[in-house]
Design a protein around this motif. Sequence first.
Motif, PDB file in Angstrom:
ATOM      1  N   PHE A   1     -15.566   3.755  -4.351  1.00  0.00           N
ATOM      2  CA  PHE A   1     -15.062   3.987  -3.001  1.00  0.00           C
ATOM      3  C   PHE A   1     -15.592   2.952  -2.011  1.00  0.00           C
ATOM      4  O   PHE A   1     -14.893   2.554  -1.077  1.00  0.00           O
ATOM      5  CB  PHE A   1     -15.420   5.400  -2.540  1.00  0.00           C
ATOM      6  CG  PHE A   1     -14.799   5.774  -1.223  1.00  0.00           C
ATOM      7  CD1 PHE A   1     -13.422   5.732  -1.046  1.00  0.00           C
ATOM      8  CD2 PHE A   1     -15.593   6.167  -0.149  1.00  0.00           C
ATOM      9  CE1 PHE A   1     -12.843   6.074   0.175  1.00  0.00           C
ATOM     10  CE2 PHE A   1     -15.034   6.524   1.066  1.00  0.00           C
ATOM     11  CZ  PHE A   1     -13.645   6.467   1.232  1.00  0.00           C
ATOM     12  N   ASP A   2     -16.822   2.481  -2.209  1.00  0.00           N
ATOM     13  CA  ASP A   2     -17.355   1.442  -1.332  1.00  0.00           C
ATOM     14  C   ASP A   2     -16.527   0.163  -1.444  1.00  0.00           C
ATOM     15  O   ASP A   2     -16.273  -0.520  -0.440  1.00  0.00           O
ATOM     16  CB  ASP A   2     -18.819   1.170  -1.666  1.00  0.00           C
ATOM     17  CG  ASP A   2     -19.712   2.351  -1.349  1.00  0.00           C
ATOM     18  OD1 ASP A   2     -19.424   3.072  -0.369  1.00  0.00           O
ATOM     19  OD2 ASP A   2     -20.686   2.577  -2.080  1.00  0.00           O
ATOM     20  N   ASP A   3     -16.119  -0.162  -2.657  1.00  0.00           N
ATOM     21  CA  ASP A   3     -15.231  -1.308  -2.836  1.00  0.00           C
ATOM     22  C   ASP A   3     -13.895  -1.086  -2.133  1.00  0.00           C
ATOM     23  O   ASP A   3     -13.351  -2.011  -1.511  1.00  0.00           O
ATOM     24  CB  ASP A   3     -14.968  -1.555  -4.325  1.00  0.00           C
ATOM     25  CG  ASP A   3     -16.155  -2.196  -5.032  1.00  0.00           C
ATOM     26  OD1 ASP A   3     -16.931  -2.913  -4.368  1.00  0.00           O
ATOM     27  OD2 ASP A   3     -16.306  -1.980  -6.249  1.00  0.00           O
ATOM     28  N   MET A   4     -13.377   0.122  -2.241  1.00  0.00           N
ATOM     29  CA  MET A   4     -12.102   0.434  -1.602  1.00  0.00           C
ATOM     30  C   MET A   4     -12.204   0.267  -0.080  1.00  0.00           C
ATOM     31  O   MET A   4     -11.323  -0.325   0.556  1.00  0.00           O
ATOM     32  CB  MET A   4     -11.675   1.864  -1.933  1.00  0.00           C
ATOM     33  CG  MET A   4     -11.369   2.116  -3.385  1.00  0.00           C
ATOM     34  SD  MET A   4      -9.707   1.587  -3.848  1.00  0.00           S
ATOM     35  CE  MET A   4      -8.737   2.860  -3.060  1.00  0.00           C
ATOM     36  N   VAL A   5     -13.264   0.793   0.505  1.00  0.00           N
ATOM     37  CA  VAL A   5     -13.432   0.715   1.954  1.00  0.00           C
ATOM     38  C   VAL A   5     -13.494  -0.740   2.407  1.00  0.00           C
ATOM     39  O   VAL A   5     -12.885  -1.129   3.410  1.00  0.00           O
ATOM     40  CB  VAL A   5     -14.698   1.485   2.396  1.00  0.00           C
ATOM     41  CG1 VAL A   5     -15.013   1.218   3.860  1.00  0.00           C
ATOM     42  CG2 VAL A   5     -14.499   2.985   2.161  1.00  0.00           C
ATOM     43  N   GLU A   6     -14.214  -1.576   1.658  1.00  0.00           N
ATOM     44  CA  GLU A   6     -14.356  -2.981   2.033  1.00  0.00           C
ATOM     45  C   GLU A   6     -13.075  -3.766   1.789  1.00  0.00           C
ATOM     46  O   GLU A   6     -12.739  -4.675   2.555  1.00  0.00           O
ATOM     47  CB  GLU A   6     -15.506  -3.615   1.266  1.00  0.00           C
ATOM     48  CG  GLU A   6     -16.874  -3.111   1.706  1.00  0.00           C
ATOM     49  CD  GLU A   6     -18.007  -3.816   1.003  1.00  0.00           C
ATOM     50  OE1 GLU A   6     -17.741  -4.791   0.248  1.00  0.00           O
ATOM     51  OE2 GLU A   6     -19.163  -3.396   1.192  1.00  0.00           O
ATOM     52  N   ARG A   7     -12.359  -3.419   0.736  1.00  0.00           N
ATOM     53  CA  ARG A   7     -11.180  -4.207   0.352  1.00  0.00           C
ATOM     54  C   ARG A   7      -9.949  -3.839   1.189  1.00  0.00           C
ATOM     55  O   ARG A   7      -9.065  -4.684   1.411  1.00  0.00           O
ATOM     56  CB  ARG A   7     -10.886  -3.971  -1.126  1.00  0.00           C
ATOM     57  CG  ARG A   7      -9.815  -4.872  -1.719  1.00  0.00           C
ATOM     58  CD  ARG A   7     -10.415  -6.148  -2.238  1.00  0.00           C
ATOM     59  NE  ARG A   7      -9.544  -6.770  -3.221  1.00  0.00           N
ATOM     60  CZ  ARG A   7      -9.942  -7.604  -4.161  1.00  0.00           C
ATOM     61  NH1 ARG A   7     -11.222  -7.940  -4.242  1.00  0.00           N
ATOM     62  NH2 ARG A   7      -9.092  -8.130  -5.017  1.00  0.00           N
ATOM     63  N   CYS A   8      -9.872  -2.586   1.641  1.00  0.00           N
ATOM     64  CA  CYS A   8      -8.709  -2.154   2.419  1.00  0.00           C
ATOM     65  C   CYS A   8      -8.829  -2.651   3.858  1.00  0.00           C
ATOM     66  O   CYS A   8      -9.883  -2.551   4.487  1.00  0.00           O
ATOM     67  CB  CYS A   8      -8.595  -0.631   2.403  1.00  0.00           C
ATOM     68  SG  CYS A   8      -8.067   0.058   0.822  1.00  0.00           S
ATOM     69  N   ASP A   9      -7.733  -3.166   4.375  1.00  0.00           N
ATOM     70  CA  ASP A   9      -7.667  -3.702   5.737  1.00  0.00           C
ATOM     71  C   ASP A   9      -7.749  -2.544   6.734  1.00  0.00           C
ATOM     72  O   ASP A   9      -6.896  -1.651   6.705  1.00  0.00           O
ATOM     73  CB  ASP A   9      -6.356  -4.459   5.908  1.00  0.00           C
ATOM     74  CG  ASP A   9      -6.229  -5.159   7.249  1.00  0.00           C
ATOM     75  OD1 ASP A   9      -6.876  -4.737   8.225  1.00  0.00           O
ATOM     76  OD2 ASP A   9      -5.450  -6.131   7.328  1.00  0.00           O
TER      77      ASP A   9
ATOM     78  N   ASP B   1      -6.029   3.836   6.507  1.00  0.00           N
ATOM     79  CA  ASP B   1      -6.984   4.871   6.882  1.00  0.00           C
ATOM     80  C   ASP B   1      -7.388   5.629   5.621  1.00  0.00           C
ATOM     81  O   ASP B   1      -6.808   5.435   4.546  1.00  0.00           O
ATOM     82  CB  ASP B   1      -6.369   5.859   7.877  1.00  0.00           C
ATOM     83  CG  ASP B   1      -6.242   5.277   9.274  1.00  0.00           C
ATOM     84  OD1 ASP B   1      -6.695   4.138   9.495  1.00  0.00           O
ATOM     85  OD2 ASP B   1      -5.669   5.952  10.148  1.00  0.00           O
ATOM     86  N   PHE B   2      -8.360   6.536   5.780  1.00  0.00           N
ATOM     87  CA  PHE B   2      -8.801   7.360   4.654  1.00  0.00           C
ATOM     88  C   PHE B   2      -8.727   8.833   5.021  1.00  0.00           C
ATOM     89  O   PHE B   2      -9.044   9.224   6.143  1.00  0.00           O
ATOM     90  CB  PHE B   2     -10.223   6.996   4.233  1.00  0.00           C
ATOM     91  CG  PHE B   2     -10.317   5.613   3.663  1.00  0.00           C
ATOM     92  CD1 PHE B   2     -10.004   5.369   2.341  1.00  0.00           C
ATOM     93  CD2 PHE B   2     -10.696   4.546   4.469  1.00  0.00           C
ATOM     94  CE1 PHE B   2     -10.057   4.086   1.818  1.00  0.00           C
ATOM     95  CE2 PHE B   2     -10.763   3.265   3.961  1.00  0.00           C
ATOM     96  CZ  PHE B   2     -10.446   3.029   2.633  1.00  0.00           C
ATOM     97  N   GLU B   3      -8.274   9.608   4.057  1.00  0.00           N
ATOM     98  CA  GLU B   3      -8.289  11.060   4.160  1.00  0.00           C
ATOM     99  C   GLU B   3      -9.397  11.529   3.216  1.00  0.00           C
ATOM    100  O   GLU B   3      -9.162  11.733   2.023  1.00  0.00           O
ATOM    101  CB  GLU B   3      -6.937  11.651   3.775  1.00  0.00           C
ATOM    102  CG  GLU B   3      -6.879  13.159   3.935  1.00  0.00           C
ATOM    103  CD  GLU B   3      -5.478  13.703   3.732  1.00  0.00           C
ATOM    104  OE1 GLU B   3      -4.947  14.359   4.649  1.00  0.00           O
ATOM    105  OE2 GLU B   3      -4.896  13.465   2.646  1.00  0.00           O
TER     106      GLU B   3
END
Length: 298
Positions: free
Chosen positions: A186-194, A199-201
């Motif tokens: 998830f940390d990778d996802m947060v950093e990789r997503c613009d 946004d995140f749910e």
Amino acid sequence: MIERRQFLAAAAATAMLPAAAIAAPARPVIGVQLYMARELLAKDFEGTLAAIAATGVRHVEFAGFYDRDAAALRKILADNGLVAIGAHAVRADMDDAEIDRLIGQCAGIGMAYVVAPVPLVPAYRALAGKSDNPFRDAIAALTREDFLRTADRFNGIGERAKIAGMRFAYHTHGLDFLRFDGRYAFDDMVERCDPGLVDFELDIGNTIAAGVDPLPYLARLGRRASLAHLKDWRGPIEPAVDRIPPTAPIGEGIVDFQAMMRTMSAAGVGYAFIEEEETPADRVIAAIGSAYRHLGRL
């Protein structure tokens, strides 16, 4: 049951809320994720929405169109005083044409959000029919690269949603807290997503079930965690990324919802949806009402 939840080909529709109206209130607005009422909706769609409205809930998130078109859904929801904030409608493995069709459908209804309920899980289809638990085995086969590819795909979907006047969000699960080289996926996802596109749910219950404290993530994500899902568990729980513990009615399990509400409010979470996945169908409406009243008192 979680397997169906994780890999449901979600499509969605609901009431009219201009995307331009997205704004974080002082505390999260409590609504319900209608997957919780899926059996009831399949049998009596109109009656179930009326019963949900009678609990006092006014905001809903869809996971399925139930063979109704946009005009029919707008009327049913308006008749019951309900507003659809968004829908679990798209998946990263859909082609562009299907994604555009679903985003267009949601935008035409007037939803503010379109949500992806799952990441790419490449091994799942290959394992179906060949494993006694294809969900578990597909999760075990996930790689860091699968999550990075998902994030890249989500950036593209987010751009499409933005063009349609909506926000795109990704709904998390326990599997997002797999570790690769000592780091959560998830940390990778947060950093990789613009941040301008995705946004995140954050699913509070799923995060806790994976053995992770959601409070630091809510604080860190801030308004990027624009949506949330609320669940409660019977304790004690054994943390796992590929299964969930026994469901408890919200307020009767191990989750500290007072702390959750404080942190969500400080972070700017706009909407938090009740989702007690394993509640029997004949108790769903009462459970929604009980959870809504409990959360409203916090």
